[in-house]
Design a protein around this motif. Structure first.
Motif, PDB file in Angstrom:
ATOM      1  N   MET A   1       0.637  -1.344   0.043  1.00 44.61           N
ATOM      2  CA  MET A   1      -0.085   0.090   0.012  1.00 44.61           C
ATOM      3  C   MET A   1       0.967   1.170  -0.056  1.00 44.61           C
ATOM      4  N   TYR A   2       0.186   2.352  -0.195  1.00 46.43           N
ATOM      5  CA  TYR A   2       0.983   3.665  -0.415  1.00 46.43           C
ATOM      6  C   TYR A   2       0.677   4.425   0.796  1.00 46.43           C
ATOM      7  N   LYS A   3       1.626   5.230   1.454  1.00 51.52           N
ATOM      8  CA  LYS A   3       1.387   6.103   2.573  1.00 51.52           C
ATOM      9  C   LYS A   3       1.885   7.243   2.126  1.00 51.52           C
ATOM     10  N   LEU A   4       0.779   8.264   1.908  1.00 48.46           N
ATOM     11  CA  LEU A   4       1.148   9.639   1.766  1.00 48.46           C
ATOM     12  C   LEU A   4       1.016  10.648   2.955  1.00 48.46           C
ATOM     13  N   THR A   5       2.145  11.337   3.113  1.00 46.01           N
ATOM     14  CA  THR A   5       2.293  12.176   4.138  1.00 46.01           C
ATOM     15  C   THR A   5       2.101  13.796   3.447  1.00 46.01           C
ATOM     16  N   VAL A   6       1.029  14.391   3.848  1.00 46.97           N
ATOM     17  CA  VAL A   6       0.733  15.844   3.375  1.00 46.97           C
ATOM     18  C   VAL A   6       1.173  16.857   4.250  1.00 46.97           C
ATOM     19  N   LYS A   7       1.786  17.480   3.588  1.00 47.69           N
ATOM     20  CA  LYS A   7       2.225  18.877   4.541  1.00 47.69           C
ATOM     21  C   LYS A   7       1.427  20.188   3.863  1.00 47.69           C
ATOM     22  N   GLY A   8       1.062  21.078   4.879  1.00 48.36           N
ATOM     23  CA  GLY A   8       0.383  22.640   4.549  1.00 48.36           C
ATOM     24  C   GLY A   8      -0.596  22.778   5.282  1.00 48.36           C
ATOM     25  N   GLY A  30      -8.128   2.082   2.887  1.00 51.86           N
ATOM     26  CA  GLY A  30      -7.062   2.535   3.508  1.00 51.86           C
ATOM     27  C   GLY A  30      -7.696   3.419   4.568  1.00 51.86           C
ATOM     28  N   TYR A  31      -6.896   4.448   4.994  1.00 59.07           N
ATOM     29  CA  TYR A  31      -7.379   5.314   6.056  1.00 59.07           C
ATOM     30  C   TYR A  31      -6.631   6.797   5.904  1.00 59.07           C
ATOM     31  N   VAL A  32      -7.279   7.941   6.740  1.00 58.49           N
ATOM     32  CA  VAL A  32      -6.740   9.240   6.728  1.00 58.49           C
ATOM     33  C   VAL A  32      -6.577   9.617   8.244  1.00 58.49           C
ATOM     34  N   VAL A  43      -3.316   6.401   3.810  1.00 60.31           N
ATOM     35  CA  VAL A  43      -2.822   5.226   3.267  1.00 60.31           C
ATOM     36  C   VAL A  43      -3.735   4.796   2.381  1.00 60.31           C
ATOM     37  N   ILE A  44      -3.515   4.422   0.990  1.00 59.63           N
ATOM     38  CA  ILE A  44      -4.334   3.856  -0.067  1.00 59.63           C
ATOM     39  C   ILE A  44      -3.736   2.845  -0.583  1.00 59.63           C
ATOM     40  N   ASP A  45      -4.547   2.066  -1.204  1.00 51.29           N
ATOM     41  CA  ASP A  45      -3.915   0.664  -1.875  1.00 51.29           C
ATOM     42  C   ASP A  45      -3.503   0.579  -3.054  1.00 51.29           C
ATOM     43  N   ARG A  46      -3.812   1.804  -4.054  1.00 51.12           N
ATOM     44  CA  ARG A  46      -3.490   1.681  -5.314  1.00 51.12           C
ATOM     45  C   ARG A  46      -3.659   3.409  -5.851  1.00 51.12           C
ATOM     46  N   ASN A  47      -3.285   3.508  -7.146  1.00 54.36           N
ATOM     47  CA  ASN A  47      -3.544   4.752  -8.095  1.00 54.36           C
ATOM     48  C   ASN A  47      -3.020   6.287  -7.146  1.00 54.36           C
TER      49      ASN A  47
END
Length: 767
Positions: A1-8, A30-32, A43-47
């Motif tokens: 899975m893909y973990k995205l860390t978003v700053k702002g 996934g989750y936020v 966290v998302i599983d694709r795209n």
């Protein structure tokens, strides 16, 4: 899975429910969740590429995405969820969101009789409402704000927990059952009404010429109608003889009836809702609000209470000025009862962080920030540096800047730190608040102004001992230049720094400077300046500009015969013979190169203003009567004097000598005085003097910049002058030189800390 860390700006702005709805629409698992460091973890599983693209394109209106970091992780999920916020992490950069004007949807509900928040003064959702002003700590959840003092009712709780609702996790959610509300008191502190009835009664009282303190987002305002006799009475109460007041207009249509609105419309209607300085359509209108000015500061309603007041008022325009005495911070609590007002419209939501209205002016079509505060703050700005730092700014129009994790965070406008209350109740609290929010347990550098007697400078000396940091003093006008360089990521530039007062490296008062800054080489050079003149009586000359005019004329002619007609403007017990004696003996005088003081002298010469009752008054009134015209070519001489200064100077230093270009001004002033005495139009002379100073300093800057292949940066309070600004650009265009001005931060002293902190990029802590 893909973990995205978003700053702002991704907390308190409806970001998580937006991410949830986006993920569900894409069929992702996934989750936020909010992390304890001001970021959001997804966290998302694709795209991931498509998700990030859509996230950036469709994000909530008041959110901002600065960076997205992607990594792969091991995780299993059967659905997409919103998880509970993580605990705040030590040593992590995090910010609360800024305060935001009421959104269109909430405004519709406010006047919808079928809505349960009909006419409720604290209606809000994830897209609007109080944020920074009520924040206590992070993560930005309701329990960490002053709204925590109002437990949610069942209906609000259902909305708050419903991920498909517009108010899902809206931390400022409230309703008449469970939220804060307004109360109306008289000057005896007797309660007269509450809720919507309090606002209705206040509206009628404003229409009836009463003065009312109105508690809003970030602090108290004072409201009254704009009739001259009423406003003059308010001036007596607040001891503000001439300083312009801001007004609030019912709507854009009414505003356009009194002022010229072009590009300013977007700013006026933005979620920031700043005060915008506009050109009056009728210069004589609103005289008591903005005496002898051709501009007026106007804002549109931005809180539900403002709209409710106008709904019940006949007046289309009201004074809406900060509730404070001169130099002091705006009131945020019951201290407001110290003011001698008729009534007090108070709400029971505690303000944790006072924050004043932001102020903007469009100068030759370019937006410039005069006061950076509500709606703008807090905001992070990237600066590549491996150090943590704190910049304490200037004395007047103060702000503080913090540097952590390669991000600069500027505080709200603080004001005059020479004032005891502002320094102790506002400056120190703001410093502590941001240090706590940013978890700044260690600081490598503290920056302050070169002036040794500023409260901020003396505070810096004690602070570095307490936290074991290094103190760096930065000369005022170099900091002005670096504030633009910081915005534009420039390593080298020629700065035109023009203002009223700044402590120079040589111990004199600077303010009309052309400076070469090479930060990679650590080189500060004063390559040009205005011809120096003497301030008779020091600070008194700043208050009474006829003293400056006398100095200019007497220095050039050796007598003051041309000024005989001005004796009637002298104060009691003053005379020109006294000034002559002080000049001849060089007593009680201090040298200055201040552009602001030079404009003050022109204001006195043209009989516009003989006493400064607020910062910039004589120069502002001069600009109001000035006719833009092209001056004669500047007279530029030279002087061998201190030119090259060390970056890390400690108080007064002797610069390494070199040739410094000097714009001659005294001959020009005498010629203009003679022309004025012969009856020439004062508006033409005013415009010519402003243009002469601008083109002369720009000539010095552009010659050097063209030769070195450098840009020019323009900063300082005089940069807001439309005529001065235009002629700098005009001269630069003749030379083919690029000019940059402040856009992100204030050009005046409110932006000094932003310039000071820029030096962090070039420091070596081991030196």
């Amino acid at each position: 899975m893909y973990k995205l860390t978003v700053k702002g700006v991704v907390q308190g702005v409806g970001f998580r429910p937006f991410v949830y709805r986006l993920a569900k629409s894409m069929g992702l698992k996934g989750y936020v969740r909010n992390m304890g460091n001001g970021t959001v973890e997804i966290v998302i599983d694709r795209n991931p590429e498509l998700f990030i693209e859509r996230m950036k394109d469709e994000k909530p209106p008041i959110s901002r995405i600065d960076e997205v970091f992607v990594e792969t992780v091991e995780f299993e999920a059967e659905d997409f969820l919103i998880l509970r916020s993580a605990e705040k992490k030590a040593d992590a950069l995090s910010l609360p969101p800024p305060d935001v004007a009421i959104c269109g949807k909430c405004l519709e509900e406010l006047f919808d009789e079928s809505d349960r928040r009909y006419l409720y003064s604290f209606i809000s959702c994830t897209d609007c409402g109080a944020r920074f002003s009520v924040a206590i700590t992070l993560p930005y959840d309701r329990e960490n704000t002053t709204f925590s003092e109002f437990p949610l009712c069942e209906e609000c709780r259902n909305e708050y927990e419903n991920v498909m609702d517009r108010r899902y996790y809206a931390q400022s959610i409230a309703c008449p059952k469970c939220g804060p509300d307004y109360l109306l008191f008289n000057h005896k502190k007797e309660r007269l009404a509450e809720g919507y009835e309090a606002i209705k009664m206040a509206a009628r009282l404003i229409d009836s010429s009463h003065f009312i303190a109105v508690k809003g987002i970030g602090g108290y305002h004072i409201a009254c109608i704009t009739d001259d006799d009423v406003v003059f009475e308010l001036r007596k109460k607040l001891r503000r003889e001439q300083q312009p007041f801001a007004i609030m207009a019912r709507n854009m249509e009414k505003l356009k009836e009194i002022a010229v609105v072009n590009a300013e419309a977007n700013e006026l209607e933005s979620y920031i809702r700043p005060i915008v300085v506009l050109k009056k359509k009728n210069r004589d209108a609103f005289y008591a609000v903005a005496p002898e000015l051709d501009t007026i500061g106007v804002m549109l309603p931005y809180s539900p209470a403002h709209y409710l007041l106008f709904e019940n008022m006949k007046a289309d325009f009201i004074v809406m000025t900060s509730a404070n005495l001169p130099g002091e911070p705006m009131f945020i609590d019951d201290g407001v009862f110290e003011l001698d007002l008729d009534y007090y419209l108070v709400h029971n939501l505690r303000i944790n962080n006072r924050i004043d209205d932001s102020v903007i002016k469009f100068v030759n079509g370019r937006r410039m920030i005069i006061r950076k505060s509500r709606g703008f703050i807090p905001h992070a700005f990237r600066l590549e540096s491996r150090y943590n730092g704190v910049a304490l700014g200037a004395e007047l129009y103060n702000s503080i800047c913090f540097l952590k994790d390669s991000m600069i965070i500027q505080s709200q406008y603080i004001g005059n730190t020479a004032d005891f209350r502002t320094f102790n109740e506002f400056f120190k609290k703001s410093l502590n608040f941001f240090q706590n929010f940013l978890s700044m347990d260690s600081v490598d550098f503290v920056f302050c102004d070169l002036h040794p007697l500023y409260n901020t400078s003396q505070f810096a000396e004690k602070l570095v001992e307490k936290i074991n940091a290094r103190l760096i003093r930065i000369q005022h006008h170099f900091a002005h230049g670096m504030s633009v360089m910081n915005e534009k990521s420039l390593d080298r530039a020629v700065a035109i720094s023009v203002d009223g007062v700044g402590y120079g490296y040589d111990g004199t008062i600077w303010g009309g400077e052309v400076i070469y800054i090479d930060l990679e080489e650590g080189r500060f050079e004063r390559i040009g300046r205005l011809e120096d003149f003497r301030l008779i009586g020091g600070d008194l000359a700043g208050e009474y500009p006829l003293r400056i005019l006398f100095s200019l004329v007497y220095d050039y002619l050796g007598d003051y015969d041309l000024l005989r007609g001005y004796e009637k403007y002298l104060r009691e017990n003053e005379n020109f013979e006294l000034f002559e004696s002080l000049m001849d003996r060089n007593l009680s005088t201090i040298l200055s190169t201040s552009t602001g003081r030079m404009l003050d002298a022109a204001s006195a010469m043209l009989e516009v203003c003989f006493r400064r009752t607020y910062e910039g008054e004589p120069a502002m009134k001069l600009e109001a009567i000035a006719v833009d015209t092209d001056p004669d070519g500047p007279e530029i001489g030279g002087s061998r004097e201190g030119r090259v200064y060390p970056v890390f100077a400690d108080r007064v230093v002797d610069g390494r000598k070199g040739e410094v270009s000097v714009l001659k001004t005294k001959r020009k002033f005498v010629e203009c005085l003679e022309r004025y005495a012969d009856g020439e139009d004062r508006g033409v002379i005013a415009g010519e003097i402003i243009a002469y100073l601008a083109e002369g300093l720009a000539e010095i800057a552009c010659r050097f910049a063209e030769r070195k292949g450098l840009p020019v940066v323009l900063s300082g309070g005089v940069a807001y002058n439309t005529i001065f600004n235009r002629h700098v650009y005009k001269k630069a265009e003749e030379y083919g030189v690029k000019v940059h001005i402040n856009e992100y931060t204030a050009a005046g002293d409110n932006g000094i800390s932003f310039g000071q902190i820029y030096l962090s990029k070039y420091l070596d802590v081991e030196k």
